[in-house]
Motif scaffolding. Structure first.
Motif, short mmCIF file in Angstrom:
data_model
loop_
_atom_site.label_atom_id
_atom_site.label_comp_id
_atom_site.label_asym_id
_atom_site.label_seq_id
_atom_site.Cartn_x
_atom_site.Cartn_y
_atom_site.Cartn_z
N HIS A 65 -23.66 -4.19 34.89
CA HIS A 65 -24.59 -5.61 35.42
C HIS A 65 -23.81 -6.52 36.15
CE1 HIS A 65 -27.38 -4.78 33.09
NE2 HIS A 65 -28.51 -6.03 32.28
N THR A 66 -21.33 -5.99 36.50
CA THR A 66 -20.80 -6.60 36.73
C THR A 66 -19.81 -5.90 37.60
OG1 THR A 66 -19.39 -5.67 35.04
CG2 THR A 66 -20.63 -7.74 34.51
N GLY A 67 -19.09 -6.53 38.37
CA GLY A 67 -18.26 -6.00 39.17
C GLY A 67 -18.62 -6.43 40.28
N MET A 68 -19.98 -6.82 40.96
CA MET A 68 -20.35 -6.90 42.51
C MET A 68 -20.07 -8.61 42.67
SD MET A 68 -24.21 -5.59 40.90
CE MET A 68 -23.54 -4.78 40.14
N THR A 69 -20.74 -9.00 43.80
CA THR A 69 -20.90 -10.38 44.22
C THR A 69 -22.48 -10.59 43.51
OG1 THR A 69 -22.31 -9.83 46.36
CG2 THR A 69 -19.50 -10.22 46.39
N GLU A 70 -22.99 -11.43 43.08
CA GLU A 70 -24.24 -12.24 42.83
C GLU A 70 -25.23 -11.43 43.75
OE1 GLU A 70 -25.50 -13.75 40.14
OE2 GLU A 70 -23.47 -12.74 39.50
N ASP A 71 -24.73 -11.83 45.61
CA ASP A 71 -25.73 -11.30 46.42
C ASP A 71 -26.38 -9.84 46.09
OD1 ASP A 71 -25.93 -13.53 47.03
OD2 ASP A 71 -24.35 -13.33 48.93
N GLU A 72 -25.17 -9.21 45.89
CA GLU A 72 -25.50 -7.55 45.06
C GLU A 72 -26.67 -7.55 45.02
OE1 GLU A 72 -21.23 -5.87 47.81
OE2 GLU A 72 -21.84 -6.58 45.36
N ALA A 81 -12.17 -14.66 49.56
CA ALA A 81 -11.39 -13.42 50.72
C ALA A 81 -12.93 -13.24 51.66
CB ALA A 81 -10.64 -12.70 50.49
N LYS A 82 -14.25 -12.89 50.06
CA LYS A 82 -15.05 -13.09 50.37
C LYS A 82 -16.44 -14.15 50.63
CE LYS A 82 -15.09 -8.19 48.63
NZ LYS A 82 -15.86 -6.76 47.52
N ASN A 83 -16.10 -15.54 49.93
CA ASN A 83 -16.83 -16.75 50.09
C ASN A 83 -17.79 -15.94 49.32
OD1 ASN A 83 -17.45 -18.77 49.92
ND2 ASN A 83 -17.89 -19.31 52.46
N ALA A 84 -17.42 -15.81 48.43
CA ALA A 84 -18.55 -15.20 47.43
C ALA A 84 -18.37 -14.99 45.64
CB ALA A 84 -18.82 -13.49 47.87
N ILE A 85 -19.00 -15.55 44.73
CA ILE A 85 -18.63 -15.34 43.27
C ILE A 85 -19.53 -13.91 43.26
CG2 ILE A 85 -20.20 -15.80 41.29
CD1 ILE A 85 -19.13 -18.60 42.71
N GLN A 86 -17.86 -13.43 42.21
CA GLN A 86 -17.53 -11.62 41.78
C GLN A 86 -18.46 -12.50 40.31
OE1 GLN A 86 -16.82 -10.12 43.38
NE2 GLN A 86 -17.09 -8.27 42.32
N ARG A 87 -18.86 -10.83 40.15
CA ARG A 87 -19.11 -11.37 38.31
C ARG A 87 -17.73 -9.97 37.69
NH1 ARG A 87 -24.44 -9.40 36.56
NH2 ARG A 87 -24.73 -11.18 35.83
N GLU A 88 -17.48 -10.62 36.69
CA GLU A 88 -16.75 -10.63 35.89
C GLU A 88 -17.73 -9.34 34.28
OE1 GLU A 88 -14.35 -13.64 35.71
OE2 GLU A 88 -12.61 -12.08 36.66
N PRO A 89 -16.34 -8.82 33.77
CA PRO A 89 -17.11 -7.70 32.55
C PRO A 89 -16.94 -8.45 31.30
CG PRO A 89 -15.41 -6.64 33.42
CD PRO A 89 -16.01 -7.47 34.68
N ALA A 90 -17.04 -9.34 31.27
CA ALA A 90 -17.06 -10.67 29.58
C ALA A 90 -18.35 -11.41 30.05
CB ALA A 90 -15.34 -10.81 30.05
N LEU A 91 -18.15 -11.03 28.68
CA LEU A 91 -20.08 -12.43 28.67
C LEU A 91 -19.13 -13.85 28.75
CD1 LEU A 91 -21.45 -10.71 25.68
CD2 LEU A 91 -22.38 -11.19 27.73
N ASN A 92 -19.96 -14.34 28.79
CA ASN A 92 -19.43 -16.28 29.28
C ASN A 92 -21.21 -16.38 28.12
OD1 ASN A 92 -18.66 -18.51 30.05
ND2 ASN A 92 -21.19 -19.01 30.47
N HIS A 93 -21.57 -16.43 27.44
CA HIS A 93 -22.89 -16.86 26.67
C HIS A 93 -23.89 -15.73 26.27
CE1 HIS A 93 -24.83 -20.20 24.30
NE2 HIS A 93 -25.95 -19.41 25.15
#
Length: 338
Positions: free
Chosen positions: A145-152, A233-245
């Motif tokens: 679920h992570t390691g990509m942009t939100e659009d992807e 650099a990509k002007n995008a939100i990146q998802r990280e492999p760590a839970l927030n909530h």
């Protein structure tokens, strides 16, 4: 949870193409909507009885101007769990999506098939998840679920829902929604309620279908979330492999406060893991008259029959005098299109 993983390992590659279903749901022939509400039977897939009458009576008393129980429209907040409340949860669609992502990621990079947790899924190694428990499951979700942009990610979610069929019933995922609940959502909205989905599933996966499946805008979904970072650099939100909530059990009220900012006056969850008890208790503490609903999965013929070992949800319902939906007795129909 881990038992569900075992079942899904066997059904990993059962995804086939299917024609996308029609829009959310057309009103029943004996149901017409107006600007002030619904004319005729607002809940045609609910059997006549005390529960149906109580729902309608509650909505009428809190929306009638001049009533001592009147709730201002800005405070008419309704929250619904998703898995087991708005659609079937055996198995979890969230887990189906995780296995779908494994398939796609391995196709793109075959070398991933040699690494865990991908290797365990590809080789259908049940022991890996049995030994790893919830940690192994979280590892799988994080990896897929992570390691990509939100659009992807959103594009991947859309592709999954377009092609996936539900194991065991061999129908598009859209057809495992509960028809009575769609009617209830429509009825509440027709009477000024703002409906939210408050789920233990990841927020982005549910956002991908909330409008189309339930008529709930994506910004009215509360769920488990990962951490984000902004990539200039990509002007995008990146998802990280760590839970927030992790939005389950006692964390659901916290998620509601974070995303909505006020207690719901109407809350609906289901019996099957104790995940919705805190949300219903939180709703009951409202200063306005409130209504709590709990779906009991007691129809093994038309859906599935299962109970919590400790009976915690049904015990809480009895203690707090919540309304319990008997799928067997209260619903004429269960799934859409049937």
């Amino acid at each position: 949870m881990i038992k569900k993983i075992f079942f899904l390992l066997v059904t990993l590659f059962l995804f086939v193409s299917c024609k996308k279903s029609d829009a959310l749901i057309a009103p029943s022939s004996d149901t017409a909507q107006s600007e002030t509400g619904i004319i005729g039977d607002p809940l045609p897939s609910w059997n006549k009885g005390a529960l149906k009458s109580d729902i309608i009576a509650y909505v009428e008393k809190v929306t009638k101007k001049g009533s001592p129980d009147f709730i201002p429209i800005e405070d008419r907040i309704a929250t619904f769990d998703n898995d087991g409340t708005l659609w079937a949860e055996k198995p979890y669609v969230q887990e189906l999506f995780a296995f779908y992502r494994v398939q796609k990621m391995v196709e793109a990079k075959p070398e991933l098939a040699k690494k865990q947790p991908f290797k365990a899924v590809v080789e259908k190694d049940k022991s890996y998840f049995e030994k790893g428990g919830d940690k192994a499951l979280i590892e799988l979700v994080a990896a897929t679920h992570t390691g990509m942009t939100e659009d992807e990610f959103e594009a991947s979610v859309a592709e999954f829902y377009k092609n996936a069929k539900y194991p065991g019933k061999n129908v598009p995922v859209k057809q495992i929604r509960y028809q009575p609940q769609l009617e209830l959502l429509n009825y509440l909205r027709a009477n000024g309620f703002k409906t939210y989905i408050v789920t233990g599933g990841t927020i982005e996966v549910v956002r991908g279908i909330s409008q189309d499946f339930y008529g709930v805008p994506k910004n009215q979904v509360v769920g488990t979330s990962f951490k984000y970072k902004y990539d200039p650099a990509k002007n995008a939100i990146q998802r990280e492999p760590a839970l927030n909530h992790f939005n389950d059990k006692e964390e659901k009220p916290a998620g509601i406060q974070l995303h909505i900012g006020q207690r719901p006056v109407f809350a609906c969850g289901n019996e099957g893991g104790g995940g919705d008890i805190a949300m219903l208790e939180y709703s009951q503490g409202n200063k306005y008259p409130s209504f709590q609903l709990l779906v009991n999965h007691n129809d093994s013929v038309r859906e599935y029959g299962y109970q919590e070992k400790d009976n915690a949800s049904l015990n809480a319902a009895a203690k707090n005098k919540w309304h319990v939906i008997s799928m067997k007795d209260d619903w004429k129909n269960i799934f859409t299109g049937k």
